[in-house]
Design an enzyme around this catalytic site. Sequence first.
Site, PDB file in Angstrom:
ATOM      1  N   TYR A  96      -9.130 -12.074  -6.402  1.00  0.00           N
ATOM      2  CA  TYR A  96      -7.976 -12.300  -7.273  1.00  0.00           C
ATOM      3  C   TYR A  96      -7.854 -13.750  -7.724  1.00  0.00           C
ATOM      4  CZ  TYR A  96      -6.662  -7.650  -5.804  1.00  0.00           C
ATOM      5  OH  TYR A  96      -6.667  -6.295  -5.568  1.00  0.00           O
ATOM      6  N   ARG A  98       0.838  -1.188   0.000  1.00  0.00           N
ATOM      7  CA  ARG A  98       0.000   0.000   0.000  1.00  0.00           C
ATOM      8  C   ARG A  98       0.884   1.254   0.000  1.00  0.00           C
ATOM      9  NH1 ARG A  98      -2.152  -3.472   4.061  1.00  0.00           N
ATOM     10  NH2 ARG A  98      -4.283  -4.191   3.636  1.00  0.00           N
ATOM     11  N   HIS A 131      -4.226  -9.074   4.658  1.00  0.00           N
ATOM     12  CA  HIS A 131      -5.651  -9.096   4.990  1.00  0.00           C
ATOM     13  C   HIS A 131      -5.958 -10.262   5.917  1.00  0.00           C
ATOM     14  CE1 HIS A 131      -7.427  -5.938   2.513  1.00  0.00           C
ATOM     15  NE2 HIS A 131      -6.603  -6.274   1.550  1.00  0.00           N
ATOM     16  N   HIS A 178      -2.670   3.045  -6.669  1.00  0.00           N
ATOM     17  CA  HIS A 178      -3.118   1.826  -5.993  1.00  0.00           C
ATOM     18  C   HIS A 178      -3.334   0.679  -6.978  1.00  0.00           C
ATOM     19  CE1 HIS A 178      -4.638  -0.221  -2.430  1.00  0.00           C
ATOM     20  NE2 HIS A 178      -5.626  -0.704  -3.165  1.00  0.00           N
ATOM     21  N   ARG A 181      -0.720  -2.086  -6.795  1.00  0.00           N
ATOM     22  CA  ARG A 181      -0.953  -3.147  -5.798  1.00  0.00           C
ATOM     23  C   ARG A 181      -1.938  -4.164  -6.347  1.00  0.00           C
ATOM     24  NH1 ARG A 181      -1.546  -4.787  -0.303  1.00  0.00           N
ATOM     25  NH2 ARG A 181      -3.695  -4.985   0.382  1.00  0.00           N
TER      26      ARG A 181
END
Length: 388
Positions: free
Chosen positions: A343, A201, A334, A308, A311
């Site tokens: 994903y 991030r 996460h 972003h 990422r």
Amino acid sequence: MTKRRFGRIRKLPSGRFQARYPGPDGVDRPAPNTFPTKTDASRWLINKEAELLSKRWIDPALAATPLETYARKWIDERPGLRPKTLVLYNGLLRNHIAPTLGEEPLNTLTPPMLRTWRKSLLDGGLGPVTTAKAYRLLRSILTTAVEDRMIEFNPCYIKGAATEKSPERPTLTLAEVYRIASGIAPRYRALVLLAAMGSLRWGELAGLQRRDVSLSRGVVKVRRAAVELPTGELRIGPPKSDAGVRDIHLPELVIEDLRLHFEIYVKPGAESHVFTGPKGALLRRSNFQRAWSKAVTAAELPGTIHFHDLRHTGNNWAAEAGATLADLMQRMGHASTRAAVRYIHTRDSRQRFLAQAMSEHLDGLRDDDGTDQDEDDEGDALPVASGT
């Protein structure tokens, strides 16, 4: 006349009946309204006594607390909130909840009222993601109000209203990432490559220090993140969540760029920041945005490409390389599977790879079993498709 065991009823000059009862705090309280018959008043007192006996009683004075008053107290009583979260909550309350619902007593909030409020936000042009955040905050506040016995139930139960449905962001190719890295100011080249190949991030990159990077092992330790508040103040604190504290192993492709970056731009000292502005100050997104926009334009990519998205791109690369759900959660930082699941795409190329791998695996099993598809001596050979 038999004296009532609980509460009192009296007839008013209007002909209607008033009911009163002693609360658990010793205060004598009237019913919120009068009743057309004595039987109706008596029935109300029976229900109120049942609430008291089952400890479901709610203090009417507390239930009449305005939503905004209670919401501000709710936010203030959460000292562990990260600065960015605190700014978000106060902004959602000030801009999207309080203008419509702030003066409403807690006990007057109803599902239809909240559906109308939510629709007015969307109809007024507020994005669905921000609307979902506002609804989710309101739901959390009212959940605590139920626990505090200020309201009997939480009226926030619009199905799907708290779910953020962000539009799918673009995934860049490796060549496009390198075009951006080549077109940006040299001191930011490694920043762009690390954002994509490490799935970091912005705040994690801005907070990265020399001691967090091992070039020999190709590992980045995420232990802190920078947060830029609306006031312009920069704060360095822990990552976004406990899951954000992680070690990221980097592909070899980015190591040489990082090594060169360290030689030129990173000051000596374990706590020196890896990425800084031209004058050596901490990175600010607002200042970096100018360099980013120029690089995206030079790379002949749409101006809608965000930093972003690097990422996002890296997460897709990891998934396509065979990362499992657990691998992605660890790499992304996460604790929940919700963000990582997106994903795990089913792509034709990935399916062909899996089919080929399964074929080789099954061929190996067949050889180990001594099974030959062309022989059927024992009737246990693998069946041959009929071609129908």
